[in-house]
Design an enzyme around this catalytic site. Sequence first.
Site, PDB file in Angstrom:
ATOM      1  CB  CYS A  52      -0.900  -0.010   1.229  1.00 37.49           C
ATOM      2  SG  CYS A  52      -1.889   1.498   1.413  1.00 37.49           S
ATOM      3  CB  CYS A  55      -0.266   2.331   5.725  1.00 38.25           C
ATOM      4  SG  CYS A  55      -0.965   0.753   5.184  1.00 38.25           S
ATOM      5  CB  CYS A 100      -4.973  -0.669   2.526  1.00 38.32           C
ATOM      6  SG  CYS A 100      -3.698  -1.077   3.743  1.00 38.32           S
ATOM      7  CB  CYS A 103      -4.089   2.973   5.898  1.00 32.84           C
ATOM      8  SG  CYS A 103      -3.964   2.846   4.100  1.00 32.84           S
ATOM      9  CB  CYS A 123      -9.067  -4.532 -11.526  1.00 35.03           C
ATOM     10  SG  CYS A 123      -8.691  -3.428 -12.876  1.00 35.03           S
TER      11      CYS A 123
END
Length: 138
Positions: A52, A55, A100, A103, A123
């Site tokens: 991510c 984070c 995510c 976060c 995707c």
Amino acid sequence: MSIMESFPVTHTDEEWRSILTPEQYRVLRQHGTEAPGSCALLHEKRAGTFRCAGCGQDLFVSGKKFDSRTGWPSFDTPLPGAVAESRDVSHGMIRTEVHCARCGGHLGHVFEDGPPPTGLRYCLNGVALAFEAAEEHA
């Protein structure tokens, strides 16, 4: 994702704006979508981990990435507990949003038209991801 939902990593809107680039902020925090084919990670083929961009949470390993010919990085399986899903009814359709789990950043969507064995296609917006290549061993 509910506005009231809590995540292990949180920041104020001002802090997110200082941490992320304007495009990352638009995608991760405002549920935007990058233009297809616009991210270098679409063509990333090295062994490694996709994280991510907000984070640093590990999300997908490169062995689960495939060419979906959609213009966005696509994967068939996330790392355990790395992502969460929610119902997205924007743009006049019903889709499953992927974000995510650490976060809450918007990553993209998951569809049921991927390759075996899962049949899933995560995707994702490449701008929402960071890539760390695996160390090469001699």
